[in-house]
Write a protein that holds these residues in place. Structure first.
Motif, mmCIF file in Angstrom:
data_model
loop_
_atom_site.group_PDB
_atom_site.id
_atom_site.type_symbol
_atom_site.label_atom_id
_atom_site.label_comp_id
_atom_site.label_asym_id
_atom_site.label_seq_id
_atom_site.Cartn_x
_atom_site.Cartn_y
_atom_site.Cartn_z
ATOM 1 N N VAL A 110 0.852 -1.194 0.000
ATOM 2 C CA VAL A 110 0.000 0.000 0.000
ATOM 3 C C VAL A 110 0.887 1.242 0.000
ATOM 4 O O VAL A 110 2.067 1.188 0.341
ATOM 5 N N ARG A 111 0.300 2.356 -0.420
ATOM 6 C CA ARG A 111 1.042 3.617 -0.450
ATOM 7 C C ARG A 111 0.148 4.756 0.017
ATOM 8 O O ARG A 111 -1.084 4.642 0.005
ATOM 9 N N GLU A 112 0.763 5.844 0.446
ATOM 10 C CA GLU A 112 0.021 7.019 0.903
ATOM 11 C C GLU A 112 0.156 8.127 -0.130
ATOM 12 O O GLU A 112 1.252 8.400 -0.623
ATOM 13 N N ILE A 113 -0.946 8.751 -0.466
ATOM 14 C CA ILE A 113 -0.920 9.889 -1.384
ATOM 15 C C ILE A 113 -1.588 11.087 -0.731
ATOM 16 O O ILE A 113 -2.440 10.932 0.165
ATOM 17 N N HIS A 114 -1.198 12.270 -1.182
ATOM 18 C CA HIS A 114 -1.795 13.514 -0.695
ATOM 19 C C HIS A 114 -2.504 14.180 -1.865
ATOM 20 O O HIS A 114 -1.872 14.567 -2.857
ATOM 21 N N LEU A 115 -3.811 14.312 -1.731
ATOM 22 C CA LEU A 115 -4.670 14.832 -2.795
ATOM 23 C C LEU A 115 -5.227 16.186 -2.381
ATOM 24 O O LEU A 115 -5.478 16.423 -1.196
ATOM 25 N N CYS A 116 -5.395 17.087 -3.337
ATOM 26 C CA CYS A 116 -6.033 18.368 -3.050
ATOM 27 C C CYS A 116 -7.195 18.570 -4.023
ATOM 28 O O CYS A 116 -7.449 17.733 -4.883
ATOM 29 N N LYS A 117 -7.891 19.690 -3.870
ATOM 30 C CA LYS A 117 -8.997 20.011 -4.766
ATOM 31 C C LYS A 117 -8.598 21.187 -5.659
ATOM 32 O O LYS A 117 -7.744 21.995 -5.297
ATOM 33 N N ASP A 118 -9.217 21.256 -6.834
ATOM 34 C CA ASP A 118 -8.925 22.365 -7.738
ATOM 35 C C ASP A 118 -9.696 23.613 -7.316
ATOM 36 O O ASP A 118 -10.358 23.632 -6.271
ATOM 37 N N GLU A 119 -9.602 24.661 -8.143
ATOM 38 C CA GLU A 119 -10.235 25.944 -7.780
ATOM 39 C C GLU A 119 -11.757 25.847 -7.703
ATOM 40 O O GLU A 119 -12.413 26.694 -7.092
ATOM 41 N N ARG A 120 -12.322 24.796 -8.287
ATOM 42 C CA ARG A 120 -13.781 24.594 -8.203
ATOM 43 C C ARG A 120 -14.165 23.650 -7.077
ATOM 44 O O ARG A 120 -15.332 23.284 -6.933
ATOM 45 N N GLY A 121 -13.183 23.234 -6.292
ATOM 46 C CA GLY A 121 -13.450 22.331 -5.175
ATOM 47 C C GLY A 121 -13.623 20.885 -5.598
ATOM 48 O O GLY A 121 -14.226 20.085 -4.876
ATOM 49 N N LYS A 122 -13.060 20.512 -6.768
ATOM 50 C CA LYS A 122 -13.196 19.156 -7.303
ATOM 51 C C LYS A 122 -11.858 18.414 -7.265
ATOM 52 O O LYS A 122 -10.799 19.000 -7.454
ATOM 53 N N THR A 123 -11.950 17.094 -7.070
ATOM 54 C CA THR A 123 -10.744 16.252 -7.111
ATOM 55 C C THR A 123 -10.602 15.531 -8.451
ATOM 56 O O THR A 123 -9.520 15.041 -8.778
ATOM 57 N N GLY A 124 -11.711 15.436 -9.202
ATOM 58 C CA GLY A 124 -11.694 14.684 -10.455
ATOM 59 C C GLY A 124 -11.774 13.184 -10.231
ATOM 60 O O GLY A 124 -11.401 12.400 -11.105
ATOM 61 N N LEU A 125 -12.289 12.804 -9.070
ATOM 62 C CA LEU A 125 -12.301 11.389 -8.676
ATOM 63 C C LEU A 125 -13.734 10.938 -8.415
ATOM 64 O O LEU A 125 -14.505 11.635 -7.759
ATOM 65 N N GLN A 126 -14.081 9.763 -8.935
ATOM 66 C CA GLN A 126 -15.372 9.157 -8.642
ATOM 67 C C GLN A 126 -15.131 7.772 -8.060
ATOM 68 O O GLN A 126 -14.334 6.995 -8.605
ATOM 69 N N LEU A 127 -15.793 7.466 -6.945
ATOM 70 C CA LEU A 127 -15.538 6.246 -6.189
ATOM 71 C C LEU A 127 -16.725 5.298 -6.255
ATOM 72 O O LEU A 127 -17.867 5.717 -6.403
ATOM 73 N N LYS A 128 -16.440 3.999 -6.101
ATOM 74 C CA LYS A 128 -17.469 2.962 -6.231
ATOM 75 C C LYS A 128 -17.257 1.868 -5.187
ATOM 76 O O LYS A 128 -16.127 1.409 -4.982
ATOM 77 N N ASN A 129 -18.352 1.435 -4.552
ATOM 78 C CA ASN A 129 -18.284 0.311 -3.613
ATOM 79 C C ASN A 129 -18.330 -1.000 -4.388
ATOM 80 O O ASN A 129 -19.204 -1.230 -5.215
ATOM 81 N N VAL A 130 -17.347 -1.867 -4.122
ATOM 82 C CA VAL A 130 -17.330 -3.220 -4.690
ATOM 83 C C VAL A 130 -16.945 -4.176 -3.568
ATOM 84 O O VAL A 130 -15.858 -4.054 -2.986
ATOM 85 N N ASP A 131 -17.837 -5.103 -3.225
ATOM 86 C CA ASP A 131 -17.547 -6.130 -2.216
ATOM 87 C C ASP A 131 -17.026 -5.536 -0.909
ATOM 88 O O ASP A 131 -16.024 -5.995 -0.344
ATOM 89 N N GLN A 132 -17.686 -4.486 -0.441
ATOM 90 C CA GLN A 132 -17.369 -3.833 0.839
ATOM 91 C C GLN A 132 -16.077 -3.011 0.810
ATOM 92 O O GLN A 132 -15.585 -2.572 1.849
ATOM 93 N N GLY A 133 -15.526 -2.817 -0.359
ATOM 94 C CA GLY A 133 -14.349 -1.962 -0.500
ATOM 95 C C GLY A 133 -14.666 -0.778 -1.392
ATOM 96 O O GLY A 133 -15.635 -0.790 -2.152
ATOM 97 N N ILE A 134 -13.832 0.278 -1.313
ATOM 98 C CA ILE A 134 -14.024 1.473 -2.125
ATOM 99 C C ILE A 134 -12.939 1.529 -3.199
ATOM 100 O O ILE A 134 -11.742 1.444 -2.887
ATOM 101 N N PHE A 135 -13.381 1.689 -4.454
ATOM 102 C CA PHE A 135 -12.467 1.643 -5.591
ATOM 103 C C PHE A 135 -12.632 2.877 -6.467
ATOM 104 O O PHE A 135 -13.692 3.502 -6.501
ATOM 105 N N VAL A 136 -11.564 3.199 -7.190
ATOM 106 C CA VAL A 136 -11.594 4.315 -8.130
ATOM 107 C C VAL A 136 -12.356 3.892 -9.373
ATOM 108 O O VAL A 136 -11.955 2.971 -10.083
#
Length: 296
Positions: A110-136
């Motif tokens: 596993v790895r750690e990342i640091h994410l921020c939001k753009d000027e519109r408050g968006k990350t550009g990321l959409q997440l999905k639940n699969v088998d009790q886990g969260i995926f990109v």
């Protein structure tokens, strides 16, 4: 522990090079020949002719001398000694220096990342639940998520110190929306549902796959794709690390054509892929998905 190879062609190539080393034959600058050497009537034939032409003839590969010399292991490498490389070492005499192989790597751990939001408050990321886990599920092009290297299928284990296990898709999106715009700390596991397969183009420039709407529907007999265990009923997610999800088949074929003679495909089973993109608009995928070539 056995020696590992990116492809069956790498294994065969290494066995030939290792046999040369065991016989004390030095590989010359040109390792692939297109015609047999001419011998004078009084010249004795060599015991072991040091070339990889037999691999080209056996597997129909497009092995050029120039390309091989870029990737061959250096003279004196432990991998080419009769005793062989250390156990568990990845040996790639044909694919070794290929950038696509490195870009496509699915790293363990596993790895750690640091994410921020753009000027519109968006990350550009959409997440999905699969088998009790969260995926990109989606990474938008030129977004903060794309810039930190998140990819389709990555698993988000933690968000700002909170475990994501058991979260619904909506809960994950709400947490993302409420997170500090300056810094979102995520713990990520690389694409656990996906695997990579390295294949080699034949002399006609093909790897042996037939793709329809991004899904592998057929494999050519005796092709590199078939030899290396590529399977039908799988979607191609990446070509040499470049995301191709949402591309039209013509675009995907163009990416494959320009990918060089060594191609690493990242694939995912159809049943998992279709669950992951469920309720995701095909139009959004085609217009928004990040298709940039990742940095090494």
């Amino acid at each position: 522990m056995a020696t590992l190879y990116p492809s069956l062609e790498d294994m065969k190539g290494h066995q030939i090079l290792q046999a040369q080393a065991a016989a004390g034959v030095r590989t010359p600058p040109t390792t692939v020949v297109t015609e047999k050497p001419k011998l004078s009537s009084d010249a004795a034939p060599p015991v072991l002719y040091p070339n990889l032409a037999e691999l080209e003839n056996y597997m129909g590969l497009a092995l050029s001398s120039e390309e091989l010399q870029k990737d061959l292991l250096p003279e004196g490498s432990a991998a080419l000694t009769p005793s062989g490389p250390p156990p568990g070492q990845l040996v790639a005499p044909l694919s070794g220096n290929n950038a696509g192989l490195r870009r496509a790597e699915i790293k363990p751990g596993v790895r750690e990342i640091h994410l921020c939001k753009d000027e519109r408050g968006k990350t550009g990321l959409q997440l999905k639940n699969v088998d009790q886990g969260i995926f990109v599920q989606l990474v938008k092009a030129n977004s903060p998520a794309a810039l930190v290297g998140l990819r389709f299928g990555d698993q988000i284990l933690q968000m700002d110190g909170r475990s994501c296990a058991g979260w619904s898709s909506d809960k994950a999106q709400r947490a993302l929306k409420k997170a500090n715009p300056e810094k979102i700390v995520m713990v990520v596991r690389d694409r656990p549902f996906q695997r990579t397969v390295t294949v080699h183009k034949d002399s006609t420039g093909h790897v042996g796959v037939v793709v329809k709407k991004g899904k592998i529907v057929s494999l050519a007999k005796n092709s590199s794709a078939a030899r290396n265990g590529l399977l039908t009923h799988h979607y191609i997610c990446e070509v040499n690390g470049q995301n191709v999800i949402g591309m039209k088949d013509k675009q995907l074929m163009e990416v494959l054509a320009g990918a060089g003679n060594v191609v690493t495909l990242t694939i995912i089973p159809t049943v998992i892929y279709e669950h992951m993109v469920k309720r995701l608009s095909p139009g959004v995928v085609k217009s928004s998905m990040d298709h940039s070539i990742p940095d090494l």
